[in-house]
Design an enzyme around this catalytic site. Structure first.
Site, PDB file in Angstrom:
ATOM      1  CD  GLU A   1      -2.923  -1.202   2.291  1.00 41.48           C
ATOM      2  OE1 GLU A   1      -4.008  -1.761   2.112  1.00 41.48           O
ATOM      3  OE2 GLU A   1      -2.597  -0.700   3.381  1.00 41.48           O
TER       4      GLU A   1
ATOM      5  CB  CYS B   1       6.699  -3.533  15.723  1.00 35.19           C
ATOM      6  SG  CYS B   1       8.371  -3.026  15.254  1.00 35.19           S
TER       7      CYS B   1
ATOM      8  CD  GLU C   1      13.999  -1.464   9.133  1.00 33.05           C
ATOM      9  OE1 GLU C   1      14.704  -0.667   8.467  1.00 33.05           O
ATOM     10  OE2 GLU C   1      13.409  -1.156  10.187  1.00 33.05           O
TER      11      GLU C   1
ATOM     12  CB  SER D   1      10.309   2.515  14.822  1.00 29.28           C
ATOM     13  OG  SER D   1       9.791   2.924  13.580  1.00 29.28           O
ATOM     14  CG  LEU D   2      12.728   5.252  21.260  1.00 26.73           C
ATOM     15  CD1 LEU D   2      14.095   4.586  21.182  1.00 26.73           C
ATOM     16  CD2 LEU D   2      12.852   6.662  21.838  1.00 26.73           C
ATOM     17  CG  HIS D   3       7.665   2.483  18.800  1.00 24.87           C
ATOM     18  ND1 HIS D   3       6.831   3.521  18.429  1.00 24.87           N
ATOM     19  CD2 HIS D   3       8.206   1.990  17.652  1.00 24.87           C
ATOM     20  CE1 HIS D   3       6.855   3.642  17.109  1.00 24.87           C
ATOM     21  NE2 HIS D   3       7.682   2.735  16.613  1.00 24.87           N
TER      22      HIS D   3
ATOM     23  CB  CYS E   1       1.029   5.673  10.747  1.00 25.08           C
ATOM     24  SG  CYS E   1       2.756   5.647  11.220  1.00 25.08           S
TER      25      CYS E   1
END
EC number: 2.1.1.192
Length: 382
Positions: A95, A119, A180, A233-235, A353
């Site tokens: 997409e 993730c 990724e 991408s920490l999160h 997202c």
């Protein structure tokens, strides 16, 4: 007689295209002409390239093609967001999402069909991994979107449409779609170079962003090969929690990741790294998490981008309440950390997202999945 596969010109960066044309005895300027026809004018037929010699066009027609992935569907949101579903074969898809704003137009593109990082909060990872995209399939998303949007554009409504200003429809590209990017480096790199090439898309390094979950060795390579804006991408603010949310952290823990960010900044076009932080109710959004995140953020020049989670059934997670997000953001800002919060976009076309799952077999579960596309639009505190 065995047929020879024709070369897809979409996947060749400037150096590779010059090499190909040189093999036919052509001069470098011919390669630049050809590149402009393909990427700037969006040509899909060699017959249209009227300033190229007839025998050169015949050679191109014999040996080359200009082909993007087939488009299964296009959807348009009431807020202007548009999404294309590209067929990658075997019942799988990727997409691509276009997000218009008053001062820019951002295209979010995919680098893999599926994702191996898995993730916990991302439905793409829950779909599993199908394959890496080829460079032609990566840049083909930009090529296709540019053609479609420019053909339909009302010049008065384009980003930057004032007299004397840049009126391109797509002003920014973010590699934040499926996959990724740094685990498909050899195909992503030529696509990035084409985005920056003045004979192709001519985007500024500050306007092309690669988002990574933290593939440390490839971050170092990118800083040398093609430095541009980087989002990580920490999160989570500590290794124990990040191990759970972003399994790649078990291979490249936070100390290694932060060191790689600092090395990257020595070559980056911006003087900061963007840390993305998906807000998960009761998981990573407490006052203690904010304090830990402040200590982490002070170790590297960065800004924090807080992302409201878009729920999907398999995750078992919930979105942090809006009030909690505001308090969390304010704590960061009070500590001197530049912080933004994303606004949901395109919720009526399932263009989210972290939610791009590329489903082909069943496109009817939009209400069930309740996904939203998010983009950064506001600074929480000046």
């Amino acid at each position: 007689m065995e047929s020879v596969e024709r070369v897809n010109l979409l996947g060749l960066d400037g150096a590779a295209l010059s090499e190909l044309v040189g093999q036919w005895g052509g001069k470098p300027f011919r390669a630049r002409q050809l590149q402009r026809w393909v990427h700037q004018r969006g040509a899909d037929s060699f017959d249209a390239m009227t300033d190229l010699a007839r025998d050169f066009r015949a050679q191109l027609a014999r040996d080359c093609v200009i082909e993007a992935l087939p488009v299964n569907t296009e959807q348009r949101s009431s807020d202007g967001t548009r999404k294309w579903l590209f067929d990658v074969g075997q019942g799988n898809a990727i997409e691509t999402v276009f997000i218009p704003e008053d001062d820019r137009g951002t295209l979010c593109i995919s680098s893999q069909a599926g994702c191996v990082v898995n993730c916990r909060f991302c439905s793409t990872g829950h779909q599993g991994f199908n394959r890496n995209l080829r460079a032609s399939e990566i840049i083909g998303q930009l090529w296709w979107a540019k053609r479609v949007l420019e053909a339909a554009a009302d010049t008065a409504r384009l980003p930057g449409g004032k007299a004397g200003e840049d009126t391109r429809v797509i002003s920014n590209v973010v590699m934040m779609g499926m996959g990724e990017p740094l685990l498909n480096y050899d195909q992503v790199l030529p696509a990035l170079r084409l985005m920056l090439d003045d004979n192709a898309y001519g985007l500024s390094r500050r306007r092309v962003t690669v988002s990574t979950s933290g593939v440390v060795p490839m971050m170092d390579r990118l800083s040398q090969d093609c430095p541009l804006a980087l989002a990580v991408s920490l999160h989570a603010p500590n290794d124990a929690l990040r191990d759970e949310l972003v399994p790649l952290n078990r291979k490249y823990p936070l100390n290694a990741l932060l060191a790689a960010c600092e090395r990257y900044l020595a070559h980056a076009p911006r003087d900061f790294i963007t840390f993305e932080y998906c807000m998960l109710d009761g998981i990573n959004d407490t006052d203690q998490h904010a304090r830990e995140l402040i200590q982490l953020a002070r170790q590297v020049r960065c800004k924090l981008n807080l992302i409201p989670f878009n729920p999907f059934p398999a995750s078992g997670l919930k979105r942090s309440p809006s009030a909690r997000v505001r308090v969390f953001a304010q704590r960061l800002m009070d500590a001197g950390i530049v912080t933004t919060v994303r606004k949901t976009r395109g919720d009526d076309i399932d263009a989210a997202c972290g939610q791009l799952a590329g489903e082909v077999r069943d496109r009817t579960r939009i209400t069930e999945r309740n996904a939203t596309r998010t983009i950064p639009i506001q600074q929480v505190h000046a």
